[in-house]
Design a protein around this motif. Sequence first.
Motif, PDB file in Angstrom:
ATOM      1  N   PHE A   1      -4.055   3.931  12.996  1.00 24.52           N
ATOM      2  CA  PHE A   1      -3.051   3.265  13.831  1.00 24.52           C
ATOM      3  C   PHE A   1      -2.903   4.076  15.109  1.00 24.52           C
ATOM      4  O   PHE A   1      -2.760   5.306  15.060  1.00 24.52           O
TER       5      PHE A   1
ATOM      6  N   ILE B   1      -7.799  -2.081   5.810  1.00 24.80           N
ATOM      7  CA  ILE B   1      -7.244  -3.442   5.977  1.00 24.80           C
ATOM      8  C   ILE B   1      -8.388  -4.357   6.411  1.00 24.80           C
ATOM      9  O   ILE B   1      -9.181  -3.982   7.286  1.00 24.80           O
TER      10      ILE B   1
ATOM     11  N   ALA C   1      -0.464  -7.173   3.659  1.00 27.90           N
ATOM     12  CA  ALA C   1      -1.896  -7.466   3.481  1.00 27.90           C
ATOM     13  C   ALA C   1      -2.229  -7.600   1.991  1.00 27.90           C
ATOM     14  O   ALA C   1      -1.420  -7.254   1.130  1.00 27.90           O
TER      15      ALA C   1
ATOM     16  N   LEU D   1       8.224  -5.455   7.080  1.00 22.19           N
ATOM     17  CA  LEU D   1       8.923  -5.399   8.373  1.00 22.19           C
ATOM     18  C   LEU D   1       8.605  -4.133   9.164  1.00 22.19           C
ATOM     19  O   LEU D   1       8.778  -4.094  10.377  1.00 22.19           O
ATOM     20  N   GLY D   2       8.150  -3.087   8.424  1.00 21.19           N
ATOM     21  CA  GLY D   2       7.964  -1.762   9.053  1.00 21.19           C
ATOM     22  C   GLY D   2       7.141  -1.798  10.330  1.00 21.19           C
ATOM     23  O   GLY D   2       7.593  -1.342  11.396  1.00 21.19           O
TER      24      GLY D   2
ATOM     25  N   SER E   1      -7.889   3.614   7.680  1.00 24.75           N
ATOM     26  CA  SER E   1      -7.332   2.941   8.868  1.00 24.75           C
ATOM     27  C   SER E   1      -6.874   3.979   9.879  1.00 24.75           C
ATOM     28  O   SER E   1      -6.531   5.108   9.524  1.00 24.75           O
TER      29      SER E   1
ATOM     30  N   PHE F   1      -0.983   4.125   1.132  1.00 24.94           N
ATOM     31  CA  PHE F   1      -2.267   3.439   0.931  1.00 24.94           C
ATOM     32  C   PHE F   1      -3.477   4.386   0.844  1.00 24.94           C
ATOM     33  O   PHE F   1      -4.601   3.948   0.940  1.00 24.94           O
TER      34      PHE F   1
ATOM     35  N   ARG G   1      -3.287  -6.727  -1.383  1.00 21.03           N
ATOM     36  CA  ARG G   1      -3.205  -5.402  -2.009  1.00 21.03           C
ATOM     37  C   ARG G   1      -4.077  -5.302  -3.256  1.00 21.03           C
ATOM     38  O   ARG G   1      -3.877  -4.433  -4.098  1.00 21.03           O
TER      39      ARG G   1
HETATM   40  P1  ADP Z   1       5.483  -2.684   4.299  1.00 19.07           P
HETATM   41  O1  ADP Z   1       6.886  -2.252   4.309  1.00 19.07           O
HETATM   42  O2  ADP Z   1       5.201  -3.822   3.393  1.00 19.07           O
HETATM   43  O3  ADP Z   1       4.518  -1.552   4.153  1.00 19.07           O
HETATM   44  P2  ADP Z   1       4.543  -2.754   7.011  1.00 19.07           P
HETATM   45  O4  ADP Z   1       4.914  -3.641   8.106  1.00 19.07           O
HETATM   46  O5  ADP Z   1       4.788  -1.304   7.199  1.00 19.07           O
HETATM   47  O6  ADP Z   1       5.244  -3.312   5.733  1.00 19.07           O
HETATM   48  O7  ADP Z   1       3.023  -2.966   6.717  1.00 19.07           O
HETATM   49  C1  ADP Z   1       2.517  -4.260   6.614  1.00 19.07           C
HETATM   50  C2  ADP Z   1       1.274  -4.290   5.760  1.00 19.07           C
HETATM   51  O8  ADP Z   1       0.202  -3.640   6.434  1.00 19.07           O
HETATM   52  C3  ADP Z   1       1.433  -3.505   4.492  1.00 19.07           C
HETATM   53  O9  ADP Z   1       2.008  -4.313   3.486  1.00 19.07           O
HETATM   54  C4  ADP Z   1       0.008  -3.123   4.151  1.00 19.07           C
HETATM   55  O10 ADP Z   1      -0.612  -4.176   3.467  1.00 19.07           O
HETATM   56  C5  ADP Z   1      -0.640  -2.985   5.509  1.00 19.07           C
HETATM   57  N1  ADP Z   1      -0.745  -1.540   5.888  1.00 19.07           N
HETATM   58  C6  ADP Z   1       0.091  -0.860   6.673  1.00 19.07           C
HETATM   59  N2  ADP Z   1      -0.346   0.404   6.846  1.00 19.07           N
HETATM   60  C7  ADP Z   1      -1.494   0.522   6.158  1.00 19.07           C
HETATM   61  C8  ADP Z   1      -2.430   1.583   5.938  1.00 19.07           C
HETATM   62  N3  ADP Z   1      -2.280   2.772   6.483  1.00 19.07           N
HETATM   63  N4  ADP Z   1      -3.501   1.330   5.141  1.00 19.07           N
HETATM   64  C9  ADP Z   1      -3.686   0.098   4.608  1.00 19.07           C
HETATM   65  N5  ADP Z   1      -2.827  -0.953   4.773  1.00 19.07           N
HETATM   66  C10 ADP Z   1      -1.755  -0.737   5.531  1.00 19.07           C
END
Ligand code: ADP
Length: 468
Positions: free
Chosen positions: A458, A399, A414, A430-431, A456, A370, A416
């Motif tokens: 985390f 986000i 989220a 699911l990550g 972002s 992202f 996109r």
């Molecule tokens: P995916 O395998 O779809 O990435 P995740 O559970 O890892 O699933 O993430 C869920 C959602 O959170 C993602 O689809 C993305 O929209 C949002 N997301 C995760 N990490 C980030 C980031 N670093 N920047 C922006 N959006 C993020």
Amino acid sequence: MFLFRINSLFKTLRFRLMLWNISVVLISVVLTLIALRTSFRVTLLRETDQLLREDAIEIELAANAMHPDLNAIRAEIERHTASHKHRGLFVQLYDKNKKPFFSSLDLEGIPLPINPVRISNTLQTSEGFRFLDKSLQGKVAKDFLGFRVGSRMDLVEEDVESLSWLMLASMGFVVLIAPVGGYILAVQATKPIADIINTTSRLRPQNLTERFIIKGTGDELDRLTLTINSFLDRIAAFIQKKREFVANAAHELRSPLTAIGAASELALARDRTPEEYRETLGEISDKCDHFRLLINQLLLLAETEAGANIPHHVIQMDCIIEKSYDMFKDVASQQHIHFKLDSTSPALVLGEARQIQQVVNNLIDNALKFTPEGGTIVVELYKEASKIVLNVSDTGVGISKEDQSKVFDRFFQADRSHTKNAEALGGNGLGLSICKAIVESMGGTISVTSTLEKGSTFTITLPLVAPV
Ligand code: ADP
């Protein structure tokens, strides 16, 4: 059948409450009876003693006043005892040789105490009488040693007995109505519990809408009802989440399967060249990989959430971070993203190295997905009090506030619309939910702060293990 019924009646709270009530009433009644009887007896005895002392004073005064007229003394004593006949009063005058010189009226055939006089001026009880052997003072002492004045004890005992019977009768009535009172009390006290049992037996996982009525009394039963209601709310929410999860999982699993089915059907529809078959098999193999990944993720999620045998080893977090950094640094430079590592060492935590490695990889992988070209990703690890803090920050698409609370939900992706190549990013949502399950199984927390178009961060915190 009858015995079984009796046995189950004995086990009811209602029956036990009733039994408790009867026991408490019985014990209190018996104790009250004993206490009342004793205190009544003591009071009567004191009163008897007091009267005997007063009798003694009167007799001594009269004897001295009438001395030396012995007949007058005798007449006075007989008059006095006759007027106190209801107490069973008697008087005996003793000469200097301790022989009874005179005894007052006989007590309707009841023999007077015969034990020898001992002029001790104290009260004693013997042969059913309470009496006082008293010396005589003054001029009358010349002719007499002293006198014994006493009264019948059986009359006192009779009074005590009749009062005891009266109390026993009234308390017997209390004992008789105690089971009725106890039963009414027990029914009243256990009725809300019976309601809870009835309603609970109607509840089914498919239908958890019914709730218990809160009476608003604020008592323990009200609090119990409130607790059960909120517990049911949580179970209902949990079941709803599970349903959604199963539906989402089925949906996600169906997509690669449909693609595999479609590709094979197309390949089999007519003869193909070896290149065409190779291409189709390659496609199928890709879909199988996707399928396997999804199943592994679902299994991992289930295992982690159930806390199933996750061995907790001491892990050096700084090594994990460095490993992830080494793994992604080339990808980052290919995407022209500045990738920085800022880590303290050593930082020890308890967990499963493979799983926490997956968490860090997932966060960095997402940041790379992202963050546009020219952006920056910083992985930072530091210690704070008794925990370690890991931040994975990026200058990516960010986000929205609304989505931030949902990114850790299963299958959530989220919006996109701000992301370039959104289609190519893939993923299944699911990550982050797996990251959350793993981190929480290690006693840690995971959170996100983000601003749209800015980036972002985390953050993971994990309990720190002191180096041994
Ligand atoms: P995916 O395998 O779809 O990435 P995740 O559970 O890892 O699933 O993430 C869920 C959602 O959170 C993602 O689809 C993305 O929209 C949002 N997301 C995760 N990490 C980030 C980031 N670093 N920047 C922006 N959006 C993020």
